[in-house]
Design an enzyme around this catalytic site. Structure first.
Site: not given
Ligand code: LLP
Length: 441
Positions: A252, A294, A365
């Protein structure tokens, strides 16, 4: 101490004698010419500087394990770097497991995460010898136990919990608040513990796992998160006599996309986590567990930039000036998905005066395919090499073939060398899974 996630640019960025931007000793304009654009460029020195900061910052922690959250950017070459830096891998799909395994990664140092792992993925994970599975829900507990039994194995597991912590980040990337699709609600944790104890004999519960969100700038949420997890460990110990040895607090940590962002350093985060671990293990009189973190974005985000070539432009009368580039939402979905903002420079004119307000548009597009809105840049000329900083995390990994646009190439740069780590997709590869049924011929 400052760490590389607190800067917008990779640590080796400079302006060279050609007056161009250089990263890892490589001229970005030359890279664009050699490999084509859009091109992801990753600075190896920045990745290694971050992994080393993590290790250094946590070195006083008795038992700390770093796992790179591979979802941020995963290729076989990245797995190799992580192995050399003694990081494990946090994996979240069969494809990520396959990539790690085929790079030769030591699978005992991997963790398998996710809120809806399939039978095939779990089966494959166990076959590959994934070290730990973070179990997300009751369905998965039963499924994993069955699979483990059929393979005659006992699997080390963590229980993913929802700690009920809100952090101030984009709502799409918050994960630890109570109303979340991830993890066991704390009110149902005991049920899971009892099931493992009484019924799931092929599962070995070793700890708890949580992840509170991504692109986090506050330290205190980590302090609180550790407190919530340790409280549960204490409760489980008192109620069931079960000692949990592992705590995974997720990733985080934020990075700096633009001058508005103020991420904290890895050292500050480490200090907060180490303090909280100490305070809460004293408070609850529990032995300090092994800590796992992590991080994903903070490891690779700052190291990566994307190069585009400027194409058509359009000045709307009394409106915006649009400058189109040869990529867009297929190589970087973050602006259209999260209104993410980036810092942009012209690689062949980094010193030019930023005299023009321009909106960088993609080639897809779709009106929402805007990569950067109303930014100040020197006047752009067709053919210029446009550099978007901090695209290393969740850029390539979230890329798509929308409009059948080919996936970009990625190169790793270091000390003047550039090596392809992902080839540009070819038209043949684009169509390789297409099948025309006989009856249409
Ligand atoms: N652990 C778990 C269980 C996770 O779900 C995540 C990210 C991480 C670790 C790594 O978090 P990081 O250190 O990268 O913040 N696509 C979004 C980000 C989604 C993050 C998902 N989970 C974006 O582009 O901002």
């Amino acid at each position: 101490m400052k760490t590389a996630n607190q800067d917008i640019k990779p640590i080796t960025t400079k302006i060279n004698q050609n007056g161009n931007i250089e990263i890892g000793g490589c001229d970005l304009v030359e890279l664009a010419n050699k490999y084509g654009t859009p091109l992801y460029v990753f600075d190896e020195a920045t990745i290694r500087s971050i992994t080393r900061s993590y290790k250094d910052a946590f070195k006083s922690c008795k038992n700390i394990n770093m796992m790179f959250a591979a979802k941020a950017f995963m290729t076989k070459a990245v797995c190799k770097i992580m192995e050399q830096e003694e990081f494990g891998l946090d994996l979240c799909s069969g494809g990520e497991i396959y990539t790690a395994k085929s790079s030769g990664f030591d699978m005992s140092k991997t963790l398998f995460n996710g809120n809806n792992k399939s039978y095939d993925e779990l089966n494959y994970a166990l076959e590959c010898g994934v070290g730990t599975v973070s179990v997300d829900n009751f369905f998965e507990l039963a499924l994993l136990n069955d699979i483990a039994k059929s393979q005659n194995k006992t699997v080390r597991i963590l229980l993913r919990i929802t700690p009920g912590i809100e952090c101030h980040t984009h709502k799409y990337i918050q994960t630890g608040h109570l109303d979340s699709k991830f993890g066991f609600d704390l009110t149902r944790l005991d049920e899971a513990v009892e099931l493992i104890r009484d019924e799931y004999s092929n599962l070995n519960l070793s700890g708890l796992h949580a992840h509170i969100g991504s692109q986090i700038f506050e330290k205190n949420v980590y302090f609180d998160e550790v407190g919530v997890i340790f409280k549960e460990i204490k409760r489980i110990k008192d109620k069931y006599g079960i000692t949990l040895h592992e705590v995974n607090i997720g990733g985080g940590l934020g990075i700096k996309y633009t001058e508005k962002d103020t991420p904290v350093s890895i050292y500050e985060i480490a200090e907060t986590i180490i303090n909280s671990v100490k305070i809460h293990s004293d408070k609850y009189e529990i032995e300090e567990p092994s800590i796992f973190i992590e991080p994903g974005r903070s490891v690779v985000g700052t190291a990566g930039v994307t190069l585009y070539t400027a194409g058509s432009s359009k000045q709307v009368p009394k409106g915006r000036k649009y400058q189109a580039v040869d990529g867009g939402m297929s190589d970087n979905a973050r602006p259209s998905l999260y209104e993410a903002e980036y810092t942009v420079e012209i690689a062949n004119n980094p010193k030019g005066e930023a005299c023009e307000k321009v909106t960088i548009a993609g080639k897809h597009c779709e009106s929402g395919d805007i990569l950067a809105k109303d930014i100040m840049l020197p006047e752009i000329e067709e053919g210029d090499t446009i550099c978007f900083y901090t695209t290393g995390a969740y850029g390539y990994s979230m890329s798509s073939n929308y409009n059948r646009v080919l996936k970009s190439a990625a190169v790793l740069v270091n000390n003047g060398n550039s090596d392809i780590i992902i080839n540009r997709q070819s038209y043949e590869q684009l169509c390789e899974n297409d099948i025309i049924p006989d009856r249409l011929n």
